[in-house]
Design an enzyme around this catalytic site. Structure first.
Site, PDB file in Angstrom:
ATOM      1  NE  ARG A 217     -38.064  60.118  13.725  1.00 24.25           N
ATOM      2  CZ  ARG A 217     -38.624  61.297  13.464  1.00 24.25           C
ATOM      3  NH1 ARG A 217     -37.878  62.379  13.302  1.00 24.25           N
ATOM      4  NH2 ARG A 217     -39.931  61.397  13.409  1.00 24.25           N
TER       5      ARG A 217
ATOM      6  CG  ASP B  79     -39.114  60.680  16.811  1.00 23.07           C
ATOM      7  OD1 ASP B  79     -40.163  60.092  16.484  1.00 23.07           O
ATOM      8  OD2 ASP B  79     -38.952  61.901  16.687  1.00 23.07           O
TER       9      ASP B  79
ATOM     10  CG  HIS C  39     -43.143  61.590  17.258  1.00 18.72           C
ATOM     11  ND1 HIS C  39     -42.853  61.093  16.015  1.00 18.72           N
ATOM     12  CD2 HIS C  39     -43.789  62.757  17.046  1.00 18.72           C
ATOM     13  CE1 HIS C  39     -43.295  61.939  15.081  1.00 18.72           C
ATOM     14  NE2 HIS C  39     -43.875  62.947  15.681  1.00 18.72           N
TER      15      HIS C  39
ATOM     16  CD  GLU D 196     -45.521  65.321  13.277  1.00 18.24           C
ATOM     17  OE1 GLU D 196     -45.628  65.715  12.111  1.00 18.24           O
ATOM     18  OE2 GLU D 196     -44.518  64.681  13.666  1.00 18.24           O
TER      19      GLU D 196
ATOM     20  CD1 TRP E 223     -43.882  71.999  15.564  1.00 22.69           C
ATOM     21  CD2 TRP E 223     -43.536  71.249  13.485  1.00 22.69           C
ATOM     22  NE1 TRP E 223     -44.733  70.942  15.342  1.00 22.69           N
ATOM     23  CE2 TRP E 223     -44.547  70.462  14.075  1.00 22.69           C
ATOM     24  CE3 TRP E 223     -43.140  70.966  12.176  1.00 22.69           C
ATOM     25  CZ2 TRP E 223     -45.174  69.407  13.406  1.00 22.69           C
ATOM     26  CZ3 TRP E 223     -43.760  69.914  11.500  1.00 22.69           C
ATOM     27  CH2 TRP E 223     -44.767  69.148  12.111  1.00 22.69           C
TER      28      TRP E 223
ATOM     29  CE1 TYR F 257     -38.735  72.308  12.246  1.00 22.09           C
ATOM     30  CE2 TYR F 257     -39.565  70.348  11.164  1.00 22.09           C
ATOM     31  CZ  TYR F 257     -39.511  71.157  12.268  1.00 22.09           C
ATOM     32  OH  TYR F 257     -40.221  70.842  13.393  1.00 22.09           O
ATOM     33  CG  PHE F 258     -31.141  74.153   8.319  1.00 26.04           C
ATOM     34  CD1 PHE F 258     -32.114  75.107   8.071  1.00 26.04           C
ATOM     35  CD2 PHE F 258     -29.988  74.559   8.955  1.00 26.04           C
ATOM     36  CE1 PHE F 258     -31.951  76.435   8.449  1.00 26.04           C
ATOM     37  CE2 PHE F 258     -29.802  75.882   9.334  1.00 26.04           C
ATOM     38  CZ  PHE F 258     -30.788  76.822   9.085  1.00 26.04           C
TER      39      PHE F 258
ATOM     40  CD1 TRP G 124     -36.879  68.089  11.675  1.00 24.61           C
ATOM     41  CD2 TRP G 124     -37.129  66.581  13.308  1.00 24.61           C
ATOM     42  NE1 TRP G 124     -37.520  68.706  12.728  1.00 24.61           N
ATOM     43  CE2 TRP G 124     -37.694  67.811  13.737  1.00 24.61           C
ATOM     44  CE3 TRP G 124     -37.162  65.486  14.174  1.00 24.61           C
ATOM     45  CZ2 TRP G 124     -38.272  67.958  14.990  1.00 24.61           C
ATOM     46  CZ3 TRP G 124     -37.754  65.646  15.415  1.00 24.61           C
ATOM     47  CH2 TRP G 124     -38.299  66.866  15.822  1.00 24.61           C
TER      48      TRP G 124
HETATM   49  C1  ACM Z   1     -41.940  68.134  14.359  1.00 26.99           C
HETATM   50  O1  ACM Z   1     -41.323  68.431  13.340  1.00 26.99           O
HETATM   51  N1  ACM Z   1     -42.773  67.107  14.358  1.00 26.99           N
HETATM   52  C2  ACM Z   1     -41.764  68.869  15.588  1.00 26.99           C
END
Ligand code: ACM
Ligand code: ZN
Length: 613
Positions: free
Chosen positions: A174, A203, A273, A337, A409, A434-435, A478
């Site tokens: 990203r 991604d 993705h 996803e 996750w 997930y920070f 992310w």
């Molecule tokens: C994810 O957060 N889509 C692995």
């Protein structure tokens, strides 16, 4: 004449004594109660500490290049913490810090440190173990900045990690982060005894790794013209985002990490993705495109075609080059996803489903089973190279082979399901680890750290055998909304300190209050190293409880018991305001504002209007 000489000699002696007196430094003693907390620390309270002086040497076993490098790392940490430049040598002497290997230590990452007045011995089962030992030594040192000598208390430390997989993931798809900065991140991981750097390399919004057989992946897929400004916004910033790593640069990252005993786990996220790959090679999709590089975030219905031989060849080719670059045992293929909208309509996907005889069952649709087939084919090339396939927990929807390692996750339940299905599992729920989760980023101060710290990765419902399937935990960043290093770091720190204790310390060693006591020194180390930790950990917490006669009782606190100043009339607190000495009574009309001041440095101001309570 004789008497003048006598006077001169005495003056000289006095001058020397004076100079020695001026240079004799005070000594500050460190503490082995670091983060992550070692499993066992036995202090010899009556014994003298070991004082590090300019003549202390760091010794490593001759002809062991890894240990020599580790010795040099230790010298650089000691220089940073104390200002002293120590000699690194293979010749043993007195007054030394001796690094050694000791195969009798049971855990391959286990180490022992013995400190006596005469020196320090650090023995590890392996070179990696010794590296964790020097991290502990580094963090145990006081930060003297050359103003004092540093000493370490006489003690024996015995340590080993709880989990073998201690990971941290950074998404560079990203937003792109240059090689030099990734090296800094790797140093941050090393400081926390983390041994896997999961590098999310592709991604929808960016393909970041050179693949020689498919040059358009980086020619087209590493560039997008702009980015949406906020979640749900219709505005775009007009700022292009681009960048990729050449294979040589990726190898450099692998080397840099390996020197710090960190394995780089590459991830190529498929079959979802994949917009960047589709924009580069439209023939890989179900419809053939055309596709554009996305400038928004989210889950896209355009994914790799699951029924096309050409697409499967592409996936295998890419992973083959990836495995040439990355020696990691784990190769991450994503799998998360991946909507099946296109697959349900695609003649190639449906033909493949028929050819394979895939039928929907109550648990798994035929399209999910097609994904499992696709992943299984990819897994074959991974196994051919002696590696293991890793994927996000959605791969369970298609009933993959048990050899797949799952990264859970989507939630705590996914980790339980995966372990119960006998998959080796890494626990990293979005809710706790997930920070970059925006909701979670709104948590401030101790609450944000406690969220990580109090999370137990091994669920109670698992049987002892199922627990063996939990191989570790991981924090993830992310980068949809993480464009720069400052945000990267404040999302990481200090939560990564809490994460490291989850990953390393046995649960019975964990205690939030104890952790917070040790956190002050960790934050000071972050400052010394120039890391941008999230400052609100230093703000004052205001607690209100009912008091007498309609009043409220106000309690102010900080995680490190820093001096606190406050006002009750809504004016800005300063060092001249009332100094907090204990809980006090306040009218319901009061507006409390409080600040902590540490060596002249002010925290943010915390405010609480009692009328709102
Ligand atoms: C994810 O957060 N889509 C692995
Ligand atoms: Zn298709």
């Amino acid at each position: 004449m004789k008497s003048i000489c006598f006077i001169c000699r005495w003056s000289l002696c006095l001058l020397l004594l004076f100079l020695v007196g001026c240079t004799a430094k005070k000594v500050e003693t460190g503490d082995f109660h670091v983060i992550p907390l070692p499993q066992e620390i036995v202090e010899e309270k009556d014994a003298s500490p070991f004082v590090i002086t300019a003549s202390t040497t760091i010794c490593y076993p001759a002809e062991n290049a890894k240990m020599e490098r580790t010795a040099r790392f230790l010298a650089s940490y000691i220089r940073e913490m104390t200002g002293l430049e120590l000699k690194v040598t293979a010749s043993p002497g007195r007054n030394r810090i001796q690094l050694a290997l000791d195969e009798s230590i049971a855990d391959k990452e286990g180490y022992e440190i013995q400190v006596t007045q005469d020196g320090i011995t650090l023995k590890g089962a392996t070179e990696a173990a010794v590296f964790y030992g020097i991290q502990t030594l580094q963090k145990a040192l006081p930060i003297t900045g050359g103003e004092a000598l540093a000493s370490l208390p006489a003690c024996v430390v015995k340590d080993y990690p709880r989990f073998g997989y201690r990971g941290f993931m950074v998404d560079v798809g990203r937003h792109f982060f240059p090689v030099a900065y990734l090296k800094e991140i790797i140093d941050m991981l090393a400081l926390h005894n983390i041994n896997y750097f999961h590098w999310h390399l592709s991604d929808d919004q960016g393909w970041r790794i050179e693949i020689k057989k498919y040059p358009r992946l980086t020619e087209v897929g590493s560039y997008r013209k702009e980015t949406i400004t906020a979640p749900g916004s219709e505005e775009y910033d007009g700022v292009p985002v681009s960048g990729f790593y050449t294979q040589e640069e990726a190898r450099e990252i692998v080397r840099y990490a390996a020197e710090r005993f960190i394995t780089v786990v590459p991830e190529i996220d498929m079959p979802g993705h994949m917009m960047a790959a589709l924009a580069s090679y439209p023939e890989l999709g179900c419809t053939g495109g055309p596709y554009e590089m996305p400038t928004r975030f989210g889950v896209f219905e355009e994914v790799l075609c699951g029924g096309s031989e050409q697409t499967l060849r592409f996936a295998k080719d890419v992973l083959s080059e990836i495995m040439d670059i990355f020696p990691s045992e784990y190769i991450h293929i994503g799998g998360d996803e991946c909507p099946k909208t296109r697959w349900r309509e695609c003649p190639k996907c449906q033909a493949k489903i028929r050819e394979l005889g895939l039928k929907s069952t109550p648990e798994h649709t035929k399209e999910n089973r097609l994904q499992a087939y696709f992943m299984g084919e990819v897994e074959k090339v991974i196994h051919e190279r002696g590696r293991k396939m890793m994927g996000w927990d959605e791969i369970l929807e298609g009933n993959p082979a048990k050899t797949a390692t799952v990264m859970a996750w989507t939630g705590v339940k996914a980790g339980i399901k995966s372990a119960q299905l006998q998959h080796k599992t890494v626990i990293c729920p979005i809710s706790h680890l997930y920070f970059s989760n925006p909701g979670y980023n709104r948590l401030k101060g101790v609450a944000s750290v406690a969220r990580v710290y109090n999370f137990e990765p091994v669920a109670d419902v698992l049987t002892p055998e199922e627990r063996q399937n939990i191989i570790g935990t991981q924090g993830c960043i992310w980068t949809e909304w993480t464009k720069d290093s400052v945000k990267m770091e404040w999302q990481m720190m200090p939560r990564i300190a809490a994460l490291s204790e989850l990953q390393w310390a046995e649960p019975d060693r964990k205690n939030l209050d104890g952790f917070l006591k040790r956190l002050r020194h960790q934050l000071d180390i972050y400052t010394l190293k120039g890391y941008h930790y999230k400052q609100d950990i230093e703000d004052v917490a205001i607690d209100i409880s009912p008091g007498e006669e309609g009043q409220a009782t106000v309690t102010l606190s900080t995680f490190d018991n820093a001096p606190v100043y406050y006002t009750t009339d809504g004016t800005l607190p300063t060092s001249s305001s009332q100094c907090y000495e204990g809980p006090f009574a306040a009218d319901r009309s009061a507006c409390i504002k409080a600040v902590a001041i540490r060596s002249g440095r002010e925290s943010g101001i915390t405010e609480r209007n009692l009328q709102d309570d």
